[in-house]
Design a protein around this motif. Structure first.
Motif, PDB file in Angstrom:
ATOM      1  N   VAL A 128      52.075   4.693  66.105  1.00 55.39           N
ATOM      2  CA  VAL A 128      52.891   3.778  65.280  1.00 55.39           C
ATOM      3  C   VAL A 128      52.045   2.611  64.792  1.00 55.39           C
ATOM      4  N   LEU A 129      51.146   2.104  65.632  1.00 54.99           N
ATOM      5  CA  LEU A 129      50.263   1.014  65.226  1.00 54.99           C
ATOM      6  C   LEU A 129      49.359   1.457  64.075  1.00 54.99           C
ATOM      7  N   ALA A 130      48.782   2.648  64.189  1.00 58.60           N
ATOM      8  CA  ALA A 130      47.952   3.181  63.103  1.00 58.60           C
ATOM      9  C   ALA A 130      48.789   3.391  61.847  1.00 58.60           C
ATOM     10  N   TYR A 131      50.016   3.844  62.028  1.00 55.10           N
ATOM     11  CA  TYR A 131      50.925   4.059  60.900  1.00 55.10           C
ATOM     12  C   TYR A 131      51.162   2.764  60.131  1.00 55.10           C
ATOM     13  N   MET A 132      51.317   1.668  60.852  1.00 55.42           N
ATOM     14  CA  MET A 132      51.578   0.397  60.186  1.00 55.42           C
ATOM     15  C   MET A 132      50.415  -0.016  59.292  1.00 55.42           C
ATOM     16  N   PHE A 133      49.195   0.295  59.686  1.00 55.09           N
ATOM     17  CA  PHE A 133      48.045  -0.056  58.867  1.00 55.09           C
ATOM     18  C   PHE A 133      47.836   0.943  57.723  1.00 55.09           C
ATOM     19  N   ILE A 134      48.045   2.218  58.010  1.00 53.20           N
ATOM     20  CA  ILE A 134      47.833   3.252  56.989  1.00 53.20           C
ATOM     21  C   ILE A 134      48.916   3.205  55.919  1.00 53.20           C
ATOM     22  N   MET A 135      50.104   2.713  56.274  1.00 51.40           N
ATOM     23  CA  MET A 135      51.223   2.670  55.334  1.00 51.40           C
ATOM     24  C   MET A 135      50.863   1.902  54.060  1.00 51.40           C
ATOM     25  N   TYR A 136      50.114   0.834  54.193  1.00 49.68           N
ATOM     26  CA  TYR A 136      49.789   0.044  53.013  1.00 49.68           C
ATOM     27  C   TYR A 136      48.729   0.689  52.143  1.00 49.68           C
ATOM     28  N   GLY A 137      48.004   1.648  52.672  1.00 45.63           N
ATOM     29  CA  GLY A 137      47.013   2.344  51.867  1.00 45.63           C
ATOM     30  C   GLY A 137      47.552   3.593  51.214  1.00 45.63           C
ATOM     31  N   LEU A 138      48.319   4.385  51.982  1.00 48.64           N
ATOM     32  CA  LEU A 138      48.831   5.658  51.458  1.00 48.64           C
ATOM     33  C   LEU A 138      50.242   5.548  50.900  1.00 48.64           C
ATOM     34  N   GLY A 139      50.912   4.448  51.152  1.00 50.63           N
ATOM     35  CA  GLY A 139      52.305   4.331  50.743  1.00 50.63           C
ATOM     36  C   GLY A 139      53.210   4.711  51.910  1.00 50.63           C
ATOM     37  N   PHE A 140      54.450   4.330  51.788  1.00 53.80           N
ATOM     38  CA  PHE A 140      55.398   4.495  52.884  1.00 53.80           C
ATOM     39  C   PHE A 140      55.687   5.954  53.200  1.00 53.80           C
ATOM     40  N   TRP A 141      55.950   6.769  52.176  1.00 54.92           N
ATOM     41  CA  TRP A 141      56.442   8.124  52.421  1.00 54.92           C
ATOM     42  C   TRP A 141      55.374   9.076  52.904  1.00 54.92           C
ATOM     43  N   LEU A 142      54.193   9.039  52.342  1.00 54.78           N
ATOM     44  CA  LEU A 142      53.119   9.929  52.791  1.00 54.78           C
ATOM     45  C   LEU A 142      52.692   9.579  54.217  1.00 54.78           C
ATOM     46  N   SER A 143      52.553   8.285  54.499  1.00 58.91           N
ATOM     47  CA  SER A 143      52.170   7.892  55.854  1.00 58.91           C
ATOM     48  C   SER A 143      53.301   8.171  56.849  1.00 58.91           C
ATOM     49  N   SER A 144      54.555   8.067  56.415  1.00 58.90           N
ATOM     50  CA  SER A 144      55.682   8.392  57.297  1.00 58.90           C
ATOM     51  C   SER A 144      55.667   9.877  57.650  1.00 58.90           C
ATOM     52  N   TRP A 145      55.395  10.715  56.652  1.00 62.34           N
ATOM     53  CA  TRP A 145      55.325  12.140  56.915  1.00 62.34           C
ATOM     54  C   TRP A 145      54.190  12.454  57.898  1.00 62.34           C
ATOM     55  N   PHE A 146      53.009  11.833  57.683  1.00 62.25           N
ATOM     56  CA  PHE A 146      51.896  12.036  58.606  1.00 62.25           C
ATOM     57  C   PHE A 146      52.265  11.608  60.022  1.00 62.25           C
ATOM     58  N   MET A 147      52.878  10.429  60.156  1.00 63.44           N
ATOM     59  CA  MET A 147      53.226   9.927  61.485  1.00 63.44           C
ATOM     60  C   MET A 147      54.230  10.843  62.172  1.00 63.44           C
ATOM     61  N   LEU A 148      55.262  11.262  61.444  1.00 67.34           N
ATOM     62  CA  LEU A 148      56.271  12.140  62.036  1.00 67.34           C
ATOM     63  C   LEU A 148      55.675  13.485  62.437  1.00 67.34           C
ATOM     64  N   CYS A 149      54.784  14.014  61.612  1.00 66.05           N
ATOM     65  CA  CYS A 149      54.130  15.289  61.950  1.00 66.05           C
ATOM     66  C   CYS A 149      53.264  15.150  63.198  1.00 66.05           C
ATOM     67  N   ILE A 150      52.447  14.105  63.245  1.00 68.06           N
ATOM     68  CA  ILE A 150      51.547  13.924  64.383  1.00 68.06           C
ATOM     69  C   ILE A 150      52.334  13.715  65.669  1.00 68.06           C
TER      70      ILE A 150
END
Length: 132
Positions: free
Chosen positions: A58-80
């Motif tokens: 979740v911590l990594a997701y918070m940082f990646i969200m601003y680079g990839l956008g909310f939906w793509l990073s959300s999908w990555f986080m949920l998959c992982i």
């Protein structure tokens, strides 16, 4: 005009929960009470490891969200997290752990954008990836 009641309410709920948890921790420090659990079993250690791994994801997701956008990073986080928390890692379960988050992200996209009017962070690494 969009109504921003959902994000404001969510912020107040999180603030209240944070204040309660802080007060509870401060009270425990003042009383200086020892924790009830002094010995950690192997099962509890595995559970704590899962919580730590999920926290780091979740911590990594918070940082990646601003680079990839909310939906793509959300999908990555949920998959992982789905793949990590799946006990039986068969190819079928891994495929399900990637398809179900995609459907969840699509459903939540429409619910949050058109029903709750939640603004989402735009992708900064992929300019134009997130529509208005």
């Amino acid at each position: 005009a969009k109504d921003w009641i959902f994000p404001i309410l969510a912020n107040y709920v999180i603030l209240i929960i944070g204040i309660v948890l802080f007060a509870r921790g401060a009270f425990a420090l003042i009383v200086k009470r020892l924790p009830d659990v002094l010995h950690i079993t192997q099962e509890e250690r595995l559970a704590y490891t899962d919580v730590l791994v999920f926290f780091l994801i979740v911590l990594a997701y918070m940082f990646i969200m601003y680079g990839l956008g909310f939906w793509l990073s959300s999908w990555f986080m949920l998959c992982i997290t789905s793949i990590y928390l799946t006990l039986d890692k068969t190819p079928r379960n891994i495929r399900l752990a990637m398809i179900v988050p995609l459907g969840t992200c699509i459903a939540c996209y429409y619910a949050f954008l058109y029903f709750f009017y939640v603004p989402f962070p735009r992708a900064t690494w992929w300019i134009g990836f997130m529509p208005d």
